[in-house]
Enzyme design. Structure first.
Site, PDB file in Angstrom:
ATOM      1  N   ALA A 172     -11.923 -48.247 -30.974  1.00  0.00           N
ATOM      2  CA  ALA A 172     -11.180 -47.391 -30.049  1.00  0.00           C
ATOM      3  C   ALA A 172     -10.613 -46.209 -30.840  1.00  0.00           C
ATOM      4  O   ALA A 172     -10.554 -46.258 -32.069  1.00  0.00           O
ATOM      5  CB  ALA A 172     -10.055 -48.186 -29.407  1.00  0.00           C
ATOM      6  N   GLN A 213      -7.669 -45.392 -31.261  1.00  0.00           N
ATOM      7  CA  GLN A 213      -6.528 -45.845 -32.073  1.00  0.00           C
ATOM      8  C   GLN A 213      -6.862 -47.099 -32.875  1.00  0.00           C
ATOM      9  O   GLN A 213      -5.969 -47.891 -33.209  1.00  0.00           O
ATOM     10  CB  GLN A 213      -5.295 -46.075 -31.187  1.00  0.00           C
ATOM     11  CG  GLN A 213      -4.645 -44.810 -30.681  1.00  0.00           C
ATOM     12  CD  GLN A 213      -4.106 -43.911 -31.806  1.00  0.00           C
ATOM     13  OE1 GLN A 213      -4.246 -44.177 -32.996  1.00  0.00           O
ATOM     14  NE2 GLN A 213      -3.477 -42.815 -31.408  1.00  0.00           N
ATOM     15  N   SER A 214      -8.118 -47.266 -33.214  1.00  0.00           N
ATOM     16  CA  SER A 214      -8.557 -48.454 -33.952  1.00  0.00           C
ATOM     17  C   SER A 214      -7.918 -48.556 -35.334  1.00  0.00           C
ATOM     18  O   SER A 214      -8.021 -47.636 -36.156  1.00  0.00           O
ATOM     19  CB  SER A 214     -10.080 -48.393 -34.092  1.00  0.00           C
ATOM     20  OG  SER A 214     -10.527 -49.277 -35.102  1.00  0.00           O
ATOM     21  N   ASN A 215      -7.269 -49.702 -35.600  1.00  0.00           N
ATOM     22  CA  ASN A 215      -6.763 -49.983 -36.949  1.00  0.00           C
ATOM     23  C   ASN A 215      -7.927 -50.122 -37.919  1.00  0.00           C
ATOM     24  O   ASN A 215      -7.856 -49.683 -39.063  1.00  0.00           O
ATOM     25  CB  ASN A 215      -5.968 -51.297 -36.962  1.00  0.00           C
ATOM     26  CG  ASN A 215      -4.743 -51.241 -36.087  1.00  0.00           C
ATOM     27  OD1 ASN A 215      -3.991 -50.274 -36.137  1.00  0.00           O
ATOM     28  ND2 ASN A 215      -4.547 -52.255 -35.268  1.00  0.00           N
ATOM     29  N   ALA A 240     -10.946 -48.748 -37.807  1.00  0.00           N
ATOM     30  CA  ALA A 240     -11.571 -47.468 -38.167  1.00  0.00           C
ATOM     31  C   ALA A 240     -10.710 -46.740 -39.207  1.00  0.00           C
ATOM     32  O   ALA A 240     -11.224 -46.225 -40.208  1.00  0.00           O
ATOM     33  CB  ALA A 240     -11.761 -46.603 -36.920  1.00  0.00           C
TER      34      ALA A 240
END
Ligand SMILES: *Cc1c(COP(=O)(O)O)cnc(C)c1O
Length: 353
Positions: free
Chosen positions: A82, A84-86, A88
């Site tokens: 996403a 806001q992916s942690n 990524a």
């Protein structure tokens, strides 16, 4: 048990590993909350895993994933998540640390405001990751947008490979068998700390999203043979196949580690009772859990993962599934950057009182 832990450490220790975090992560008892709940509540602080201020469970996975990438001579790393992916953000951070080129395919569950880029997306920008944001199209379901995000990324990987670039393709959440194997090692780390503290947990709670964390913990538990039950609290909608999927991931991790042990879907406890209204959508119970931990222990959870997982743990205590006096470990998987993300994700946590 000591011998089993040692054998597990030998299996994981034989794999290439990039040095990214600080291990072992802290483990200690939450004295005030234990007293309040009438249980012995311990916390495993993987939110403190490093590399930067913003640790979390993905760092543990990335040590093995990027260790494997370097071992294969890759220079470019792709991953998905996403906006806001942690995962990524942590992948981009780890790539910078190791001199690899990060390419992120980000799926916009919450459409980012270009004039107000926040939290993990802001960090991705600072890190200079190559970002491709896939926005949903009219009439498309969230699942379809996600599929299109994977598809577009995979095509990019194929083009790069055709041009002769060695690419390492990390699935969403870092939940390949390699990423999951990291949590088998994490489980051994926890068991060593439990032995030192003289405790034997009855339950180990974690948030479960893409499944790699729980798959690895269950692999570790299976190899150590201790009495704990690993309980995954789902943070997004899971179909009926999720336990079987996690078992397969777990078995692939076990095979990759060179173990003959195998598990089945029955080894997975996944509680789907706490993720609503949906992934990255705040719940009142999670907001309450965040406030409770902040106010009794000075500890921060997040609205997307750990807040919901902790709400699940509290409800298990309330319902009597966790009995008075039980020893429980909460695996803090990180993610607190979400407290500084879009208001759609943060929810009502900012209200007074
Ligand atoms: C990714 C993530 C999880 C879920 O871990 P999975 O291995 O994807 O199941 C839990 N908590 C946080 C903070 C995460 O970023």
């Amino acid at each position: 048990m000591q011998e089993k832990i040692k054998q597990l450490r030998q299996l994981t220790g034989a794999k290439p590993r990039a040095n990214l975090g600080f291990y072992p992560t802290p483990f200690y008892k939450l004295e005030r909350l234990s007293e309040q709940l009438g249980i012995n509540l311990y916390i495993k602080r993987d939110d403190f895993s490093g590399m930067s201020l913003f640790g979390g469970n993905k760092v543990r996975k990335l040590e093995y994933l990027l260790g494997d990438a370097l071992d294969q001579g890759c220079e470019t790393v792709f991953t998905y998540g996403a906006t806001q992916s942690n995962h990524a953000m942590q992948t981009a951070t780890a790539c910078r640390r190791l001199g690899l080129h990060p390419i992120l395919y980000l799926n916009a569950y919450v459409n980012p405001d270009e004039n107000d880029i926040r939290a993990n997306m802001l960090l991705d920008r600072i890190l200079g990751a190559e970002m491709h944001v896939i926005q949903s199209e009219p009439g498309e379901t969230e699942q379809q947008t996600e599929q299109r995000c994977f598809q577009t990324g995979k095509e990019h990987v194929a083009r790069m490979r055709q041009a002769g670039h060695k690419c390492y393709d990390v699935p969403m959440g870092g939940s390949s068998h390699v990423g999951a194997a990291a949590f088998a090692d994490g489980y051994a780390e926890l068991m060593e700390q439990c032995q030192q503290a003289g405790v034997s947990p009855r339950y180990v709670f974690c948030a479960t999203g893409s499944g790699g964390t729980q798959a690895g913990l269950v692999a570790g538990h299976h190899l150590v043979g201790d009495r704990a039950q690993v309980v995954g609290i789902a943070v997004s909608r899971k179909n009926d196949e999720y336990e079987a999927y996690c078992a397969e991931l777990c078995n692939k991790a076990l095979a990759w580690l060179g173990s003959d042990a195998r598990v089945s879907a029955a080894d997975f406890t996944v509680d789907r009772g706490y993720y609503l209204p949906g992934y990255e959508q705040p719940s009142e119970a999670a907001s309450d859990a965040i406030r409770l931990l902040a106010r009794t222990e000075g500890l921060m959870l997040d609205p997307v993962y750990t807040g919901k997982a902790f709400a699940g743990l509290l409800d298990w205590v309330k319902q009597g599934k966790v009995k008075p006096g039980d020893t429980v470990v909460f695996w803090h998987t990180g993610g607190a950057t979400a407290l500084f993300s879009e208001k759609e994700i943060v929810g009502s946590i900012n209200r007074e009182g």
